[in-house]
Design a protein around this motif. Structure first.
Motif, PDB file in Angstrom:
ATOM      1  N   VAL A   1      24.864   5.482 -15.849  1.00  0.00           N
ATOM      2  CA  VAL A   1      25.746   4.329 -15.655  1.00  0.00           C
ATOM      3  C   VAL A   1      25.124   3.361 -14.659  1.00  0.00           C
ATOM      4  O   VAL A   1      25.168   2.135 -14.846  1.00  0.00           O
ATOM      5  CB  VAL A   1      27.136   4.793 -15.167  1.00  0.00           C
ATOM      6  N   PHE A   2      24.520   3.889 -13.611  1.00  0.00           N
ATOM      7  CA  PHE A   2      23.891   3.045 -12.601  1.00  0.00           C
ATOM      8  C   PHE A   2      22.787   2.188 -13.197  1.00  0.00           C
ATOM      9  O   PHE A   2      22.584   1.042 -12.785  1.00  0.00           O
ATOM     10  CB  PHE A   2      23.316   3.934 -11.481  1.00  0.00           C
ATOM     11  N   TYR A   3      22.074   2.741 -14.182  1.00  0.00           N
ATOM     12  CA  TYR A   3      20.943   2.027 -14.761  1.00  0.00           C
ATOM     13  C   TYR A   3      21.313   1.196 -15.987  1.00  0.00           C
ATOM     14  O   TYR A   3      20.438   0.636 -16.645  1.00  0.00           O
ATOM     15  CB  TYR A   3      19.837   3.025 -15.138  1.00  0.00           C
ATOM     16  N   THR A   4      22.603   1.086 -16.290  1.00  0.00           N
ATOM     17  CA  THR A   4      23.014   0.327 -17.470  1.00  0.00           C
ATOM     18  C   THR A   4      22.544  -1.128 -17.458  1.00  0.00           C
ATOM     19  O   THR A   4      22.225  -1.675 -18.526  1.00  0.00           O
ATOM     20  CB  THR A   4      24.539   0.396 -17.658  1.00  0.00           C
ATOM     21  N   PRO A   5      22.460  -1.815 -16.308  1.00  0.00           N
ATOM     22  CA  PRO A   5      21.917  -3.178 -16.341  1.00  0.00           C
ATOM     23  C   PRO A   5      20.511  -3.245 -16.939  1.00  0.00           C
ATOM     24  O   PRO A   5      20.199  -4.205 -17.669  1.00  0.00           O
ATOM     25  CB  PRO A   5      21.907  -3.587 -14.859  1.00  0.00           C
TER      26      PRO A   5
ATOM     27  N   VAL B   1      23.508 -16.922 -11.457  1.00  0.00           N
ATOM     28  CA  VAL B   1      22.936 -16.688 -12.786  1.00  0.00           C
ATOM     29  C   VAL B   1      22.104 -17.891 -13.216  1.00  0.00           C
ATOM     30  O   VAL B   1      21.012 -17.746 -13.777  1.00  0.00           O
ATOM     31  CB  VAL B   1      24.045 -16.385 -13.810  1.00  0.00           C
ATOM     32  N   THR B   2      22.623 -19.078 -12.954  1.00  0.00           N
ATOM     33  CA  THR B   2      21.880 -20.285 -13.315  1.00  0.00           C
ATOM     34  C   THR B   2      20.529 -20.320 -12.620  1.00  0.00           C
ATOM     35  O   THR B   2      19.497 -20.616 -13.234  1.00  0.00           O
ATOM     36  CB  THR B   2      22.683 -21.545 -12.950  1.00  0.00           C
TER      37      THR B   2
ATOM     38  N   ILE C   1      25.531  -6.902 -20.415  1.00  0.00           N
ATOM     39  CA  ILE C   1      24.905  -8.019 -21.126  1.00  0.00           C
ATOM     40  C   ILE C   1      25.572  -9.319 -20.714  1.00  0.00           C
ATOM     41  O   ILE C   1      24.906 -10.341 -20.457  1.00  0.00           O
ATOM     42  CB  ILE C   1      25.000  -7.819 -22.654  1.00  0.00           C
ATOM     43  N   ASN C   2      26.884  -9.280 -20.598  1.00  0.00           N
ATOM     44  CA  ASN C   2      27.624 -10.483 -20.214  1.00  0.00           C
ATOM     45  C   ASN C   2      27.304 -10.904 -18.785  1.00  0.00           C
ATOM     46  O   ASN C   2      27.330 -12.095 -18.457  1.00  0.00           O
ATOM     47  CB  ASN C   2      29.124 -10.252 -20.369  1.00  0.00           C
ATOM     48  N   ALA C   3      27.012  -9.939 -17.924  1.00  0.00           N
ATOM     49  CA  ALA C   3      26.647 -10.275 -16.544  1.00  0.00           C
ATOM     50  C   ALA C   3      25.308 -10.994 -16.492  1.00  0.00           C
ATOM     51  O   ALA C   3      25.104 -11.896 -15.665  1.00  0.00           O
ATOM     52  CB  ALA C   3      26.607  -9.010 -15.692  1.00  0.00           C
ATOM     53  N   LEU C   4      24.378 -10.589 -17.364  1.00  0.00           N
ATOM     54  CA  LEU C   4      23.059 -11.215 -17.396  1.00  0.00           C
ATOM     55  C   LEU C   4      23.068 -12.515 -18.194  1.00  0.00           C
ATOM     56  O   LEU C   4      22.376 -13.479 -17.838  1.00  0.00           O
ATOM     57  CB  LEU C   4      22.043 -10.247 -18.011  1.00  0.00           C
TER      58      LEU C   4
ATOM     59  N   ALA D   1      17.257  -7.718 -14.063  1.00  0.00           N
ATOM     60  CA  ALA D   1      18.030  -6.483 -13.952  1.00  0.00           C
ATOM     61  C   ALA D   1      17.329  -5.480 -13.041  1.00  0.00           C
ATOM     62  O   ALA D   1      17.974  -4.766 -12.267  1.00  0.00           O
ATOM     63  CB  ALA D   1      18.245  -5.881 -15.339  1.00  0.00           C
ATOM     64  N   LEU D   2      16.021  -5.416 -13.130  1.00  0.00           N
ATOM     65  CA  LEU D   2      15.262  -4.457 -12.323  1.00  0.00           C
ATOM     66  C   LEU D   2      15.420  -4.745 -10.838  1.00  0.00           C
ATOM     67  O   LEU D   2      15.552  -3.821 -10.026  1.00  0.00           O
ATOM     68  CB  LEU D   2      13.789  -4.487 -12.733  1.00  0.00           C
ATOM     69  N   ARG D   3      15.419  -6.010 -10.468  1.00  0.00           N
ATOM     70  CA  ARG D   3      15.603  -6.353  -9.054  1.00  0.00           C
ATOM     71  C   ARG D   3      16.993  -5.957  -8.565  1.00  0.00           C
ATOM     72  O   ARG D   3      17.169  -5.608  -7.393  1.00  0.00           O
ATOM     73  CB  ARG D   3      15.383  -7.853  -8.840  1.00  0.00           C
TER      74      ARG D   3
END
Length: 378
Positions: free
Chosen positions: A97-101, A36-37, A22-25, A155-157
């Motif tokens: 874990v890989f799909y956590t984003p 991110v911006t 969540i923090n990464a996004l 996230a999907l990309r």
């Protein structure tokens, strides 16, 4: 209902992983990195963003898009939706874990929907904090809540950058859920006052209950159904298993909303602090599942009296207590919980034979039941 200790520990571990993504996004700092911006601004790689302008915009984007969402995300929440999906992906042989984003993006989408829901319901509190619109203002809250829906494609990309076919299938499931959820919210906003009038006058609660169920299924069942559909797509499940998972997800989400109607009568307290006002729906004159069930369970005179108290949304504190007492004692609350449990069990019986007979599969059932039986209090 207590969860097994191993499951509680695993949920805490997962929550930490989810928070990192969540923090990464949506970084919890106004020093957003340029990538991110650019994502938050919707800029393509070939669209220029001069460094001086980027520095200025980063702070403004953080204040208006990120902070209102982090205000609610950081308050916690149960996060059972992404955790349940992670367990399903794991049970079916995928790398959860890989799909956590993607799961983190789904939680951001859910948070955005709560921010908008609070505006529409004029709710003052969410998760024990002042609702986002009371802190940041309604225009900013609405825009930030809507913008959170678009964390998913970012996230999907990242997770599925090259598989265009899979990405399109996942996006289709996601957009279908958003469409259904907005339709459910539209029905919820419109309300069922006239339908309740008819039910009280005729004593026939059937059509009213069907309309409440449909609203719950669209608003809360469809997003969980879509999440489980996405999980099935990511691991390449068979059509049979995918269909059973989708029905199970819809049942979990719908049952959760039914029990949320019950909790409206009781309030929710976590860590000693109220996370939602007691009888918020009743105070707003909203027809919820307990009220609809009461039509067939209370004598005509009594249900007319309760509806008279609730209908126009101007209950006194004595009126609130009277209405809650009538709904609790007549069996309407038990009817709601029983319906939710039957719904969940029927869907689980369909999907259970298609899952591996492992402890992890049992965890899926245990967590799903916990979302319903949280209202089983003395």
């Amino acid at each position: 209902m207590e969860l097994p200790g191993a499951l509680r520990r695993d949920m805490r571990r997962f929550a930490a992983q989810l928070s990192a993504h969540i923090n990464a996004l949506y970084p919890d700092t106004n020093a957003l990195n340029l990538d991110v911006t650019r994502e938050l601004l919707g800029l393509s790689p070939d669209q220029e963003l001069p460094p001086a302008l980027a520095g200025h915009v980063q702070d403004r984007v953080h204040r208006t898009l990120v902070r209102p969402v982090r205000h609610l995300v950081d308050a916690g929440g149960q996060r059972w939706r992404p955790y349940l999906l992670a367990k399903i992906i794991h049970v079916l042989g995928g790398d959860s874990v890989f799909y956590t984003p993607l799961l983190a993006a789904g939680e951001l989408m859910h948070t955005g929907s709560l921010i908008i829901d609070d505006v529409q319901d004029e709710a003052p509190v969410r998760r024990g904090r002042a609702a986002a619109h009371t802190v940041y203002g309604t225009p900013t809250a609405l825009n930030a809540g809507t913008a959170a829906f678009f964390a998913f494609d970012r996230a999907l990309r990242r997770v599925v950058p090259d598989d265009v076919v899979l990405r399109c299938a996942v996006q289709d499931a996601y957009l279908s859920a958003l469409r259904a959820a907005h339709a459910g919210q539209a029905l919820d906003i419109l309300g069922l006052r006239e339908e309740m009038d008819t039910a009280v006058a005729t004593g026939n609660a059937g059509p009213l209950l069907d309309q409440v169920r449909l609203t719950h299924r669209l608003k809360s069942g469809a997003p969980v159904r879509a999440a489980f559909h996405v999980g099935a797509l990511l691991v390449g499940s068979s059509a049979e298993l995918s269909g059973a998972l989708q029905r199970f997800g819809e049942a979990v989400g719908t049952a959760y909303q039914i029990t949320d109607d019950v909790l409206d009568l009781r309030g929710v307290v976590r860590a000693g602090a109220p996370t939602k006002s007691v009888a918020e729906d009743l105070r707003n004159g909203k027809v919820t599942m307990p009220l609809a069930h009461a039509v067939a369970l209370l004598p005509r005179r009594d249900v007319e009296a309760v509806w008279h108290l609730v209908r126009d949304g101007h209950l006194s504190e004595d009126g609130v207590r009277e209405a809650i007492g009538a709904l609790e004692t007549c069996g309407a609350v038990d009817a709601c919980v029983d319906e939710a449990e039957r719904m969940l069990l029927a869907a689980w019986e369909q999907v259970k034979p298609l899952l591996p007979g492992t402890r992890q599969s049992c965890f899926i059932h245990a967590l799903a039941r916990h979302t319903v039986r949280r209202v089983r209090v003395a």
